[in-house]
Design a protein around this motif. Structure first.
Motif, PDB file in Angstrom:
ATOM      1  N   PHE A   1     -75.080 -20.410   7.207  1.00  0.00           N
ATOM      2  CA  PHE A   1     -75.187 -18.984   6.916  1.00  0.00           C
ATOM      3  C   PHE A   1     -76.646 -18.552   6.857  1.00  0.00           C
ATOM      4  O   PHE A   1     -77.043 -17.528   7.451  1.00  0.00           O
ATOM      5  N   LEU A   2     -77.475 -19.305   6.147  1.00  0.00           N
ATOM      6  CA  LEU A   2     -78.893 -18.954   6.023  1.00  0.00           C
ATOM      7  C   LEU A   2     -79.590 -18.991   7.378  1.00  0.00           C
ATOM      8  O   LEU A   2     -80.361 -18.088   7.719  1.00  0.00           O
ATOM      9  N   ASP A   3     -79.318 -20.025   8.155  1.00  0.00           N
ATOM     10  CA  ASP A   3     -79.923 -20.118   9.486  1.00  0.00           C
ATOM     11  C   ASP A   3     -79.463 -18.963  10.373  1.00  0.00           C
ATOM     12  O   ASP A   3     -80.243 -18.417  11.162  1.00  0.00           O
ATOM     13  N   GLY A   4     -78.195 -18.585  10.242  1.00  0.00           N
ATOM     14  CA  GLY A   4     -77.674 -17.482  11.051  1.00  0.00           C
ATOM     15  C   GLY A   4     -78.318 -16.159  10.720  1.00  0.00           C
ATOM     16  O   GLY A   4     -78.589 -15.350  11.615  1.00  0.00           O
ATOM     17  N   ALA A   5     -78.583 -15.920   9.434  1.00  0.00           N
ATOM     18  CA  ALA A   5     -79.249 -14.677   9.037  1.00  0.00           C
ATOM     19  C   ALA A   5     -80.661 -14.618   9.594  1.00  0.00           C
ATOM     20  O   ALA A   5     -81.103 -13.577  10.107  1.00  0.00           O
ATOM     21  N   ALA A   6     -81.374 -15.729   9.510  1.00  0.00           N
ATOM     22  CA  ALA A   6     -82.730 -15.780  10.064  1.00  0.00           C
ATOM     23  C   ALA A   6     -82.701 -15.576  11.573  1.00  0.00           C
ATOM     24  O   ALA A   6     -83.545 -14.866  12.147  1.00  0.00           O
ATOM     25  N   ARG A   7     -81.738 -16.178  12.216  1.00  0.00           N
ATOM     26  CA  ARG A   7     -81.611 -16.046  13.675  1.00  0.00           C
ATOM     27  C   ARG A   7     -81.287 -14.612  14.071  1.00  0.00           C
ATOM     28  O   ARG A   7     -81.819 -14.083  15.061  1.00  0.00           O
ATOM     29  N   ALA A   8     -80.411 -13.946  13.301  1.00  0.00           N
ATOM     30  CA  ALA A   8     -80.047 -12.559  13.605  1.00  0.00           C
ATOM     31  C   ALA A   8     -81.270 -11.648  13.525  1.00  0.00           C
ATOM     32  O   ALA A   8     -81.472 -10.773  14.386  1.00  0.00           O
ATOM     33  N   ALA A   9     -82.094 -11.848  12.487  1.00  0.00           N
ATOM     34  CA  ALA A   9     -83.306 -11.032  12.350  1.00  0.00           C
ATOM     35  C   ALA A   9     -84.281 -11.314  13.484  1.00  0.00           C
ATOM     36  O   ALA A   9     -84.867 -10.384  14.066  1.00  0.00           O
ATOM     37  N   ALA A  10     -84.468 -12.602  13.811  1.00  0.00           N
ATOM     38  CA  ALA A  10     -85.418 -12.965  14.871  1.00  0.00           C
ATOM     39  C   ALA A  10     -84.968 -12.433  16.228  1.00  0.00           C
ATOM     40  O   ALA A  10     -85.778 -11.927  17.014  1.00  0.00           O
TER      41      ALA A  10
ATOM     42  N   ALA B   1     -87.458  -3.191   9.812  1.00  0.00           N
ATOM     43  CA  ALA B   1     -86.336  -2.654   9.041  1.00  0.00           C
ATOM     44  C   ALA B   1     -85.014  -2.911   9.754  1.00  0.00           C
ATOM     45  O   ALA B   1     -84.020  -3.306   9.130  1.00  0.00           O
ATOM     46  N   ALA B   2     -84.994  -2.694  11.059  1.00  0.00           N
ATOM     47  CA  ALA B   2     -83.770  -2.941  11.829  1.00  0.00           C
ATOM     48  C   ALA B   2     -83.455  -4.429  11.885  1.00  0.00           C
ATOM     49  O   ALA B   2     -82.281  -4.821  11.933  1.00  0.00           O
ATOM     50  N   CYS B   3     -84.481  -5.268  11.844  1.00  0.00           N
ATOM     51  CA  CYS B   3     -84.254  -6.720  11.817  1.00  0.00           C
ATOM     52  C   CYS B   3     -83.585  -7.131  10.510  1.00  0.00           C
ATOM     53  O   CYS B   3     -82.704  -7.989  10.495  1.00  0.00           O
ATOM     54  N   CYS B   4     -84.002  -6.515   9.416  1.00  0.00           N
ATOM     55  CA  CYS B   4     -83.362  -6.785   8.133  1.00  0.00           C
ATOM     56  C   CYS B   4     -81.911  -6.303   8.166  1.00  0.00           C
ATOM     57  O   CYS B   4     -81.009  -6.973   7.643  1.00  0.00           O
ATOM     58  N   ALA B   5     -81.682  -5.163   8.783  1.00  0.00           N
ATOM     59  CA  ALA B   5     -80.316  -4.652   8.912  1.00  0.00           C
ATOM     60  C   ALA B   5     -79.452  -5.618   9.715  1.00  0.00           C
ATOM     61  O   ALA B   5     -78.263  -5.794   9.425  1.00  0.00           O
ATOM     62  N   ALA B   6     -80.038  -6.263  10.721  1.00  0.00           N
ATOM     63  CA  ALA B   6     -79.290  -7.248  11.515  1.00  0.00           C
ATOM     64  C   ALA B   6     -78.908  -8.448  10.655  1.00  0.00           C
ATOM     65  O   ALA B   6     -77.801  -8.983  10.765  1.00  0.00           O
ATOM     66  N   ALA B   7     -79.833  -8.888   9.794  1.00  0.00           N
ATOM     67  CA  ALA B   7     -79.516  -9.989   8.876  1.00  0.00           C
ATOM     68  C   ALA B   7     -78.439  -9.567   7.885  1.00  0.00           C
ATOM     69  O   ALA B   7     -77.555 -10.357   7.533  1.00  0.00           O
ATOM     70  N   ALA B   8     -78.496  -8.315   7.435  1.00  0.00           N
ATOM     71  CA  ALA B   8     -77.472  -7.801   6.520  1.00  0.00           C
ATOM     72  C   ALA B   8     -76.107  -7.780   7.195  1.00  0.00           C
ATOM     73  O   ALA B   8     -75.085  -8.107   6.570  1.00  0.00           O
ATOM     74  N   ALA B   9     -76.078  -7.400   8.459  1.00  0.00           N
ATOM     75  CA  ALA B   9     -74.807  -7.388   9.192  1.00  0.00           C
ATOM     76  C   ALA B   9     -74.222  -8.790   9.283  1.00  0.00           C
ATOM     77  O   ALA B   9     -73.009  -8.990   9.137  1.00  0.00           O
ATOM     78  N   TRP B  10     -75.095  -9.766   9.515  1.00  0.00           N
ATOM     79  CA  TRP B  10     -74.643 -11.164   9.545  1.00  0.00           C
ATOM     80  C   TRP B  10     -74.056 -11.555   8.186  1.00  0.00           C
ATOM     81  O   TRP B  10     -73.013 -12.211   8.108  1.00  0.00           O
ATOM     82  N   MET B  11     -74.713 -11.142   7.111  1.00  0.00           N
ATOM     83  CA  MET B  11     -74.217 -11.451   5.769  1.00  0.00           C
ATOM     84  C   MET B  11     -72.820 -10.880   5.563  1.00  0.00           C
ATOM     85  O   MET B  11     -71.917 -11.583   5.093  1.00  0.00           O
ATOM     86  N   LEU B  12     -72.635  -9.618   5.882  1.00  0.00           N
ATOM     87  CA  LEU B  12     -71.354  -8.969   5.653  1.00  0.00           C
ATOM     88  C   LEU B  12     -70.232  -9.621   6.456  1.00  0.00           C
ATOM     89  O   LEU B  12     -69.139  -9.865   5.937  1.00  0.00           O
TER      90      LEU B  12
END
Length: 202
Positions: free
Chosen positions: A62-71, A81-92
């Motif tokens: 999960f943690l690696d996926g969130a970092a990957r989504a932002a990157a 900001a949109a990169c953080c939103a991408a990590a948030a989407a992965w979390m949800l």
């Protein structure tokens, strides 16, 4: 070719998806993985060890996926900001799809779940998987992923980015803990707005 350890973790994951962890038997996990029960005990020591390793694997993924989504968002030209939103989407999404990750993010472990090891992501005796502890690790991992992906300008202040990301990701976490009828796009839009506003004030 998967190792015996990986095959056993996959079998344990399937087992806990079909029944409460209290009902999962080591002999059945070993049989499903196609290895001996002795091999299972050699790898994990006990049922508690197997469960903790499964939690560790899923939370790390999960943690690696969130970092990957932002990157990945950054490499496509998204602002921080949109990169953080991408990590948030992965979390949800992951919290909805994976009950063990949901338990780690909310701190709500029940009979259906294996428990994490006492030292998992812990500091000063904090329980592993405690939402505040895991949120801090998530923020650090996401910022590091964005930075390593080359998506940040040299002028970006990593401490400021970390503070903004912590606020944004904790907002997303609040929707995991107390979900409402909001669509993921709306929730992630709020995350992006907060992060963008905080970065503008730095």
């Amino acid at each position: 070719m998967p190792t015996a350890r990986e095959t056993l973790l996959e079998a344990a994951h399937e087992a806990v998806g079909a029944q409460p962890w209290t009902g999962v038997r080591m002999v059945d996990v070993a049989a499903s993985a196609g290895v001996s029960r002795q091999t299972l005990y050699n790898e994990f020591g006990s049922k508690e060890g197997l469960g903790a390793a499964l939690v560790d694997r899923l939370v790390e993924g999960f943690l690696d996926g969130a970092a990957r989504a932002a990157a990945e968002a950054g490499r496509k030209g998204a602002d921080p900001a949109a990169c953080c939103a991408a990590a948030a989407a992965w979390m949800l999404r992951t919290a909805r799809d994976e009950p063990i990750v949901h338990a780690a993010l909310t701190g709500c472990w029940g009979a259906r779940m294996p428990l994490p090891a006492p030292t998992r992501h812990a500091s000063a005796g904090a329980l592993p998987g405690e939402p505040g502890e895991l949120a801090a690790v998530l923020c650090d991992r996401t910022v590091a992923g964005l930075a390593s992906g080359g998506a940040l300008s040299p002028a970006t202040s990593l401490p400021a980015l970390g503070r903004a990301y912590e606020a944004g990701l904790r907002i997303a976490l609040s929707y995991v803990v107390a979900p409402d009828d909001s669509r993921d796009d709306d929730t992630c839009g709020r995350v992006g707005e907060v992060v963008r506003a905080l970065l503008a004030r730095q």
